[in-house]
Design a protein around this motif. Structure first.
Motif, mmCIF file in Angstrom:
data_model
loop_
_atom_site.group_PDB
_atom_site.id
_atom_site.type_symbol
_atom_site.label_atom_id
_atom_site.label_comp_id
_atom_site.label_asym_id
_atom_site.label_seq_id
_atom_site.Cartn_x
_atom_site.Cartn_y
_atom_site.Cartn_z
ATOM 1 N N LEU A 1 16.102 -14.079 35.397
ATOM 2 C CA LEU A 1 15.762 -14.130 36.809
ATOM 3 C C LEU A 1 14.933 -15.356 37.156
ATOM 4 C CD1 LEU A 1 14.862 -10.368 37.397
ATOM 5 C CD2 LEU A 1 16.906 -11.557 38.197
ATOM 6 N N GLY A 2 14.236 -15.854 36.181
ATOM 7 C CA GLY A 2 13.405 -17.014 36.426
ATOM 8 C C GLY A 2 12.115 -16.694 37.136
ATOM 9 N N ALA A 3 11.762 -15.438 37.196
ATOM 10 C CA ALA A 3 10.527 -15.031 37.863
ATOM 11 C C ALA A 3 10.142 -13.654 37.351
ATOM 12 C CB ALA A 3 10.710 -14.991 39.385
ATOM 13 N N PRO A 4 8.862 -13.315 37.399
ATOM 14 C CA PRO A 4 8.449 -11.970 36.980
ATOM 15 C C PRO A 4 8.925 -10.919 37.966
ATOM 16 C CG PRO A 4 6.603 -13.138 37.937
ATOM 17 C CD PRO A 4 7.719 -14.152 37.818
ATOM 18 N N ILE A 5 9.030 -9.684 37.503
ATOM 19 C CA ILE A 5 9.442 -8.570 38.351
ATOM 20 C C ILE A 5 8.205 -7.819 38.813
ATOM 21 C CG2 ILE A 5 10.811 -6.458 38.464
ATOM 22 C CD1 ILE A 5 12.444 -7.545 36.112
ATOM 23 N N ASP A 6 8.132 -7.604 40.127
ATOM 24 C CA ASP A 6 7.019 -6.835 40.687
ATOM 25 C C ASP A 6 7.454 -5.369 40.775
ATOM 26 O OD1 ASP A 6 4.893 -5.762 41.966
ATOM 27 O OD2 ASP A 6 4.963 -7.076 43.726
ATOM 28 N N PHE A 7 7.063 -4.552 39.763
ATOM 29 C CA PHE A 7 7.499 -3.154 39.707
ATOM 30 C C PHE A 7 6.786 -2.292 40.740
ATOM 31 C CE2 PHE A 7 8.500 -4.741 35.460
ATOM 32 C CZ PHE A 7 9.809 -4.310 35.320
ATOM 33 N N THR A 8 5.753 -2.819 41.373
ATOM 34 C CA THR A 8 5.030 -2.047 42.387
ATOM 35 C C THR A 8 5.592 -2.265 43.783
ATOM 36 O OG1 THR A 8 3.404 -3.810 42.747
ATOM 37 C CG2 THR A 8 2.936 -2.202 40.998
ATOM 38 N N SER A 9 6.566 -3.132 43.906
ATOM 39 C CA SER A 9 7.099 -3.475 45.229
ATOM 40 C C SER A 9 8.170 -2.483 45.647
ATOM 41 C CB SER A 9 7.677 -4.894 45.204
ATOM 42 O OG SER A 9 8.733 -4.954 44.242
ATOM 43 N N VAL A 10 7.768 -1.236 45.874
ATOM 44 C CA VAL A 10 8.711 -0.214 46.302
ATOM 45 C C VAL A 10 8.717 -0.106 47.820
ATOM 46 C CG1 VAL A 10 9.306 2.232 46.159
ATOM 47 C CG2 VAL A 10 8.385 1.046 44.150
ATOM 48 N N ASP A 11 7.527 -0.004 48.410
ATOM 49 C CA ASP A 11 7.412 0.139 49.862
ATOM 50 C C ASP A 11 6.756 -1.072 50.515
ATOM 51 O OD1 ASP A 11 8.500 2.738 49.727
ATOM 52 O OD2 ASP A 11 6.526 3.528 49.153
ATOM 53 N N ARG B 1 4.892 -9.487 45.426
ATOM 54 C CA ARG B 1 3.843 -10.502 45.440
ATOM 55 C C ARG B 1 4.474 -11.890 45.318
ATOM 56 N NH1 ARG B 1 3.450 -8.144 40.314
ATOM 57 N NH2 ARG B 1 3.779 -9.610 38.579
ATOM 58 N N HIS B 2 3.712 -12.891 45.682
ATOM 59 C CA HIS B 2 4.226 -14.258 45.723
ATOM 60 C C HIS B 2 4.735 -14.698 44.349
ATOM 61 C CE1 HIS B 2 4.672 -18.384 46.987
ATOM 62 N NE2 HIS B 2 3.963 -18.787 45.936
ATOM 63 N N GLY B 3 5.921 -15.269 44.377
ATOM 64 C CA GLY B 3 6.510 -15.788 43.147
ATOM 65 C C GLY B 3 7.188 -14.746 42.285
ATOM 66 N N ALA B 4 7.243 -13.496 42.734
ATOM 67 C CA ALA B 4 7.867 -12.437 41.948
ATOM 68 C C ALA B 4 9.101 -11.910 42.656
ATOM 69 C CB ALA B 4 6.873 -11.305 41.704
ATOM 70 N N ILE B 5 9.921 -11.215 41.907
ATOM 71 C CA ILE B 5 11.126 -10.603 42.449
ATOM 72 C C ILE B 5 10.855 -9.113 42.618
ATOM 73 C CG2 ILE B 5 13.553 -10.067 42.029
ATOM 74 C CD1 ILE B 5 13.749 -12.637 40.476
ATOM 75 N N GLY B 6 11.149 -8.597 43.797
ATOM 76 C CA GLY B 6 10.884 -7.193 44.075
ATOM 77 C C GLY B 6 12.012 -6.289 43.609
ATOM 78 N N LEU B 7 11.695 -5.010 43.564
ATOM 79 C CA LEU B 7 12.690 -4.033 43.137
ATOM 80 C C LEU B 7 13.836 -3.930 44.132
ATOM 81 C CD1 LEU B 7 10.347 -1.194 41.807
ATOM 82 C CD2 LEU B 7 11.625 -2.879 40.473
ATOM 83 N N GLN B 8 13.552 -4.120 45.429
ATOM 84 C CA GLN B 8 14.601 -4.047 46.432
ATOM 85 C C GLN B 8 15.615 -5.168 46.245
ATOM 86 O OE1 GLN B 8 15.198 -1.634 48.506
ATOM 87 N NE2 GLN B 8 17.049 -2.673 49.232
ATOM 88 N N ALA B 9 15.134 -6.355 45.905
ATOM 89 C CA ALA B 9 16.044 -7.471 45.658
ATOM 90 C C ALA B 9 16.930 -7.178 44.455
ATOM 91 C CB ALA B 9 15.250 -8.754 45.441
ATOM 92 N N LEU B 10 16.346 -6.594 43.411
ATOM 93 C CA LEU B 10 17.138 -6.234 42.233
ATOM 94 C C LEU B 10 18.189 -5.191 42.576
ATOM 95 C CD1 LEU B 10 14.420 -6.084 39.423
ATOM 96 C CD2 LEU B 10 16.110 -7.872 39.819
ATOM 97 N N ARG B 11 17.826 -4.237 43.443
ATOM 98 C CA ARG B 11 18.793 -3.225 43.864
ATOM 99 C C ARG B 11 19.951 -3.864 44.624
ATOM 100 N NH1 ARG B 11 13.944 -0.260 45.483
ATOM 101 N NH2 ARG B 11 13.455 1.335 43.920
ATOM 102 N N GLU B 12 19.643 -4.847 45.486
ATOM 103 C CA GLU B 12 20.695 -5.521 46.259
ATOM 104 C C GLU B 12 21.635 -6.290 45.346
ATOM 105 O OE1 GLU B 12 18.547 -7.868 49.007
ATOM 106 O OE2 GLU B 12 17.926 -6.163 50.275
ATOM 107 N N VAL B 13 21.063 -6.978 44.344
ATOM 108 C CA VAL B 13 21.906 -7.698 43.387
ATOM 109 C C VAL B 13 22.789 -6.717 42.629
ATOM 110 C CG1 VAL B 13 21.883 -9.088 41.288
ATOM 111 C CG2 VAL B 13 20.319 -9.630 43.148
ATOM 112 N N ALA B 14 22.206 -5.615 42.207
ATOM 113 C CA ALA B 14 22.979 -4.618 41.477
ATOM 114 C C ALA B 14 24.083 -4.042 42.342
ATOM 115 C CB ALA B 14 22.053 -3.505 40.989
#
Length: 299
Positions: free
Chosen positions: A211-221, A225-238
């Motif tokens: 991904l080239g960036a850390p995953i922010d596992f707390t980004s549910v609602d 955080r800056h520079g991280a990939i959220g769980l919602q973005a991962l869901r959209e890719v999936a």
């Protein structure tokens, strides 16, 4: 009695067990009688009195008699019994065909202390038979009262019900233990099937690297955080991968199927400019050709 006495350290419960084996052989399917401990006289004369143990014989071999027993495991208990004006055994001794004093050690009873007609027994060297020190007098023409007989069988019925309840409880406990063991085994199998924690960490590192960036596992609602990939973005890719089959197809859909209109317009402008340049070049070549013809004609 020379040497160590066989029953000198017995408890009342142990002595009762030895007495039971004296009458009921464990290997016999039909013992010929029943052994009933702690029988209370619940009705009639002697109500409230208790007999330590009753044996009821059903066959000729067993005597077809009501045999009563009083158990003593210490000299002090026996002396206290002798001191009572009316002993607890009196009512039962009158009702039984035989009455026995059962002691852990024969020295508990001294000479002249045993009441007339009472028998005396204690554990012998055999684990199945008691040692007889004084035979009990047998009442040959004796008929126990109905209250005594009913009390014996009422107690026997209570013990039988308790035994059935205990057996059912034990069966339930076995089933529950088996269910717990099966559940524990399923959990153990699932744990065994899980990847090793080190392997999971390695796989997570590979995902972060891809991904080239850390995953922010707390980004549910909330946004990541800056520079991280959220769980919602991962869901959209999936979801896109699931819909189109692969990241390559997703990229194709993004770049070709849904092309940037500015890029398309620029391409159209570039193509038009190229076409105009070609027209101008063709016009220049035509003028040059015409001038040359005119010169030749005037000459």
């Amino acid at each position: 009695m020379a040497g160590k006495r066989v029953g000198s350290t017995m408890t009342a419960g142990e002595l009762l067990g030895r007495l039971r084996r004296h009458y009921i052989e464990p290997s016999r399917r039909l013992p010929g009688g029943i052994f009933v401990p702690e029988v209370g006289m619940n009705g009639g004369y002697g109500a409230g009195r208790r007999c330590d143990a009753i044996y009821v014989g059903f066959t000729t071999t067993s005597g077809r008699q009501l045999v009563g027993h009083e158990i003593k495991v210490s000299r002090s208990d026996w002396v206290a019994e002798l001191g009572r004006k009316t002993g607890k055994a009196d009512a039962w001794a009158d009702q039984c065909h035989q009455w026995w004093l059962v002691v852990s050690d024969p020295d508990i009873v001294r000479a002249g202390e045993l009441p007339e007609g009472w028998g005396l027994m204690s554990p012998g060297r055999s684990v199945t038979r008691m040692a007889i020190h004084q035979p009990a007098t047998v009442k040959t023409d004796h008929h126990p009262d109905w209250d005594a007989v009913r009390s014996v069988f009422a107690r026997y019925d209570t013990l039988r019900a308790e035994a059935v309840d205990a057996e059912q409880k034990a069966a339930r406990e076995v089933e529950q233990r088996k269910a717990r063991e099966e559940a524990d085994a399923r959990v153990a199998r699932r744990i065994a099937e899980l990847p090793d924690a080190t392997e999971l960490e390695r796989q997570l590192d590979l995902v972060r690297e891809a991904l080239g960036a850390p995953i922010d596992f707390t980004s549910v609602d909330r946004p990541p955080r800056h520079g991280a990939i959220g769980l919602q973005a991962l869901r959209e890719v999936a979801a896109m991968v699931a819909a189109h089959g692969s990241l390559a197809r997703v990229a194709h859909r993004i770049t070709e199927g849904y092309a940037n209109p500015l890029t398309s317009a620029q391409k159209a402008v570039d193509d038009l400019a190229g076409a105009l340049s070609a027209v101008e070049a063709a016009g220049s070549r035509s003028e040059s050709h015409c001038s040359a013809e005119d010169v030749r004609a005037s000459a």
